[in-house]
Enzyme design. Sequence first.
Site, PDB file in Angstrom:
ATOM      1  N   ARG A  69     109.167  -6.582 112.575  1.00 60.51           N
ATOM      2  CA  ARG A  69     110.314  -7.005 113.389  1.00 60.51           C
ATOM      3  C   ARG A  69     111.591  -6.642 112.670  1.00 60.51           C
ATOM      4  O   ARG A  69     111.777  -6.999 111.503  1.00 60.51           O
ATOM      5  CB  ARG A  69     110.287  -8.525 113.589  1.00 60.51           C
ATOM      6  CG  ARG A  69     109.247  -8.981 114.535  1.00 60.51           C
ATOM      7  CD  ARG A  69     109.534 -10.347 115.094  1.00 60.51           C
ATOM      8  NE  ARG A  69     110.132 -11.325 114.194  1.00 60.51           N
ATOM      9  CZ  ARG A  69     110.469 -12.550 114.572  1.00 60.51           C
ATOM     10  NH1 ARG A  69     110.272 -12.940 115.815  1.00 60.51           N
ATOM     11  NH2 ARG A  69     110.997 -13.399 113.715  1.00 60.51           N
ATOM     12  N   THR A 129     117.500  -7.601 115.133  1.00 59.03           N
ATOM     13  CA  THR A 129     117.265  -7.698 116.580  1.00 59.03           C
ATOM     14  C   THR A 129     115.988  -8.452 116.937  1.00 59.03           C
ATOM     15  O   THR A 129     115.792  -8.824 118.091  1.00 59.03           O
ATOM     16  CB  THR A 129     117.127  -6.283 117.180  1.00 59.03           C
ATOM     17  OG1 THR A 129     115.968  -5.669 116.594  1.00 59.03           O
ATOM     18  CG2 THR A 129     118.348  -5.437 116.901  1.00 59.03           C
ATOM     19  N   ASP A 138     106.998 -17.436 107.323  1.00 57.95           N
ATOM     20  CA  ASP A 138     106.685 -16.014 107.487  1.00 57.95           C
ATOM     21  C   ASP A 138     105.246 -15.765 107.049  1.00 57.95           C
ATOM     22  O   ASP A 138     104.918 -15.855 105.859  1.00 57.95           O
ATOM     23  CB  ASP A 138     107.660 -15.168 106.652  1.00 57.95           C
ATOM     24  CG  ASP A 138     107.510 -13.688 106.951  1.00 57.95           C
ATOM     25  OD1 ASP A 138     106.391 -13.158 106.822  1.00 57.95           O
ATOM     26  OD2 ASP A 138     108.510 -13.059 107.336  1.00 57.95           O
TER      27      ASP A 138
END
Length: 210
Positions: free
Chosen positions: A105, A109, A201
Amino acid sequence: MAITPFIADHPLIQHKLTLLRDKNTGSKEFRELIAEITMLLCYEATRDLPLKEVEIETPMAVTKTQVISGRKLAFVPILRAGLGMVDGVMQLVPAAKVGHIGLYRDPETALPVEYYCKLPNDIANREVIVLDPMLATGGSAIDAITQIKARGVKNIKFMCIIAAPEGLRALQDAHPDVKIYCASLDDHLDEHKYIIPGLGDAGDRIFGTK
Ligand code: PRP
Ligand code: URA
């Protein structure tokens, strides 16, 4: 109409998920928990595999019994974090083939950026289960499944550990034929598109990169 997702409520999965979410859980235990939860989800995702009857001899008698027949499987982890789920599924289905799709990713954005794709040559003849622990906006899963469909695959499932409602909806809208298996449907995404409460994460926690 999208296929109803499978959201696990099994006590073993929920217990392991609590340990997985805990910020004090280190990488070794995190990897073990991901593998264990993946195996429990894989048990559900393979529930519809067809069987055929065979005759065998036990030490006591000749008997008719069942083995898996027909459809062959391929697992496709989305790099990096999906790699953490491969050991678990391969322990249960050792004859499956494994393809890899590399996506990350963009931190600004949150859109997926493709960097790798290597799929088995005969993937069009296989049932494919895509693996990624996190379904956040859904962008990565949608992109990976689009790539797999472009290779002629008709039967695809998606397996994750934690899904956000936003990602679940987006994936169902983009690929209503894909059944989603997850251990938890969490609350929402934060302003950085991270799942809340989530587990942080996943890739960094699996590989110790933070
Ligand atoms: C994470 C995760 C998914 C993706 C989910 O990967 O493993 O692939 O984000 O987000 P999305 O649903 O909004 O697309 P990341 O991009 O952090 O890469 P990594 O696995 O290499 O750490
Ligand atoms: N990717 C992750 O690893 N975690 C999130 O919460 C969202 C995307």
